[in-house]
Write a protein that holds these residues in place. Structure first.
Motif, mmCIF file in Angstrom:
data_model
loop_
_atom_site.group_PDB
_atom_site.id
_atom_site.type_symbol
_atom_site.label_atom_id
_atom_site.label_comp_id
_atom_site.label_asym_id
_atom_site.label_seq_id
_atom_site.Cartn_x
_atom_site.Cartn_y
_atom_site.Cartn_z
ATOM 1 N N PHE A 226 45.976 32.307 33.367
ATOM 2 C CA PHE A 226 45.494 32.540 32.170
ATOM 3 C C PHE A 226 44.891 34.018 31.856
ATOM 4 C CE2 PHE A 226 42.555 30.506 34.942
ATOM 5 C CZ PHE A 226 41.675 31.197 34.858
ATOM 6 N N LEU B 278 41.722 34.829 29.562
ATOM 7 C CA LEU B 278 40.695 34.258 28.722
ATOM 8 C C LEU B 278 39.765 34.992 27.939
ATOM 9 C CD1 LEU B 278 39.587 31.219 30.814
ATOM 10 C CD2 LEU B 278 41.332 31.165 29.214
ATOM 11 N N LEU C 274 34.421 33.076 28.375
ATOM 12 C CA LEU C 274 34.258 31.902 29.193
ATOM 13 C C LEU C 274 32.793 30.944 28.821
ATOM 14 C CD1 LEU C 274 34.833 33.191 32.769
ATOM 15 C CD2 LEU C 274 36.269 31.694 31.612
ATOM 16 N N ARG D 87 38.412 40.757 29.032
ATOM 17 C CA ARG D 87 39.477 39.278 29.261
ATOM 18 C C ARG D 87 39.252 39.110 30.641
ATOM 19 N NH1 ARG D 87 42.596 38.071 24.389
ATOM 20 N NH2 ARG D 87 41.902 39.670 22.948
ATOM 21 N N CYS E 182 42.693 22.587 24.831
ATOM 22 C CA CYS E 182 42.905 23.873 25.243
ATOM 23 C C CYS E 182 42.274 25.091 24.505
ATOM 24 C CB CYS E 182 44.327 24.188 25.679
ATOM 25 S SG CYS E 182 44.873 23.348 26.928
ATOM 26 N N TYR F 145 38.478 25.397 25.191
ATOM 27 C CA TYR F 145 38.208 26.184 26.430
ATOM 28 C C TYR F 145 38.687 27.635 26.646
ATOM 29 C CZ TYR F 145 35.682 22.120 28.012
ATOM 30 O OH TYR F 145 34.946 21.179 28.238
ATOM 31 N N ALA F 146 40.073 27.659 26.199
ATOM 32 C CA ALA F 146 40.712 28.818 26.067
ATOM 33 C C ALA F 146 40.675 29.355 24.708
ATOM 34 C CB ALA F 146 42.246 28.878 26.438
ATOM 35 N N SER G 93 43.135 33.698 23.729
ATOM 36 C CA SER G 93 43.607 33.486 24.954
ATOM 37 C C SER G 93 45.077 33.246 25.307
ATOM 38 C CB SER G 93 42.773 32.387 25.691
ATOM 39 O OG SER G 93 41.420 32.767 25.524
#
Ligand code: X90
Length: 277
Positions: free
Chosen positions: A156, A158, A161, A184, A261, A264-265, A269
């Protein structure tokens, strides 16, 4: 014999062609709002609410009852869940399996802890669908799936975070030091099914280059790939192009993340699931 595939909403899939398929939604909680990650959710409204909301937000796993409902009346169920290291979703599926098999003698539920999420789960689902269509017996399908799982990966890039850290799903030590604007985090799902950061990259270009490096390290040649993005179609297309240029082929598809998703992403992302050797 009626066979069904059931996954949770972290797989970012709503339907599958020619296969009995069910999705069990996780929940995204933003203040008073409980967003159910199903086909009726307004993703844009949820993301807007998330970006402006100042209070606590969280997610929650489906109940065993929700899994049981999704099993329907199938004789054989292949049930795939998000990693048990970060969510109670797998536990609740195992409870549902026990109840379902107890209440319906002769029926069978295979529960697979993906130790991953998103596009890697989507690869598992597509593999099972392929094997069902080819007429394989349930035990053989499950065995083949376990072998397949050893060859696939999730990486991934991202954009943040924050939501991982706020919900205690990465250690504060890891969270500190990251979270700079424009940085990232490139990493992967570890063998234990946790988030493993590998590189901090300034800007998307560098992040994409790192992802290509990781594909090479994994021995990637021409296997199937699924890219999922949260409001970053340009990044997904750029990654696709880099893959074509590097490996001579893009054997895959691009998807949008659904609610879980996307939480969190965070926007910008990318998630990439692929088959290596
Ligand atoms: O039970 C719950 O409330 C759900 C918790 C889910 C936490 C993880 C979500 C991951 C979404 C983010 C990037 C990839 C990380 C990979 C680690 C396995 C996708």
């Amino acid at each position: 014999m009626k066979m069904k595939i059931v996954a949770d909403s972290s797989a970012n899939l709503l339907s599958l062609p020619d296969i009995d398929f069910g999705v069990v939604p996780l929940h995204i909680i933003v203040g008073e709002n409980d967003y159910i990650d199903d086909d009726k959710i307004d993703l844009t409204a949820m993301q807007e609410n998330l970006s402006s909301y100042k209070g606590k937000t969280s997610t929650s796993s489906p109940s065993p009852h929700e899994w049981e409902n999704a099993f329907g009346d199938a004789d054989v169920v292949f049930c795939i869940t998000i990693t048990s290291s970060l969510s109670g979703t797998y536990n609740s599926a195992v409870i549902a399996k026990d109840i379902y098999e107890h209440n319906h003698t002769g029926r069978k539920v295979y529960v697979l802890d993906s130790l991953s999420t998103g596009p890697e789960i989507a690869l598992f689902i597509e593999k099972i669908a392929e094997l069902i269509k080819a007429g394989f017996a349930p035990d053989d399908i499950y065995k083949t799936l376990l072998e397949y799982k050893d060859k696939t990966h999730l990486y991934f890039s991202l954009a943040s975070l924050n939501n991982f850290a706020k919900n205690g799903r990465i250690s504060p030590v890891i969270a500190a030091g990251i979270g700079l604007l424009g940085v990232r985090v490139v990493g992967k799902a570890s063998d234990e099914g946790t988030l493993l950061p590998l590189d901090k990259c300034r800007g998307e270009k560098r992040a994409l280059k790192k992802l290509i490096d990781h594909l090479k390290e994994c021995g990637y040649t021409d296997g199937k790939i699924i890219i999922a993005h949260n409001n970053n179609e340009a990044g997904a297309l750029e990654l696709k192009k880099l893959i074509e240029n590097t490996f001579g082929i893009f054997n895959g598809t691009i998807q949008k993340t659904r609610a879980l998703c996307s939480y969190y992403a965070e926007p910008g992302s990318l998630l990439i699931g692929f088959e290596a050797s």
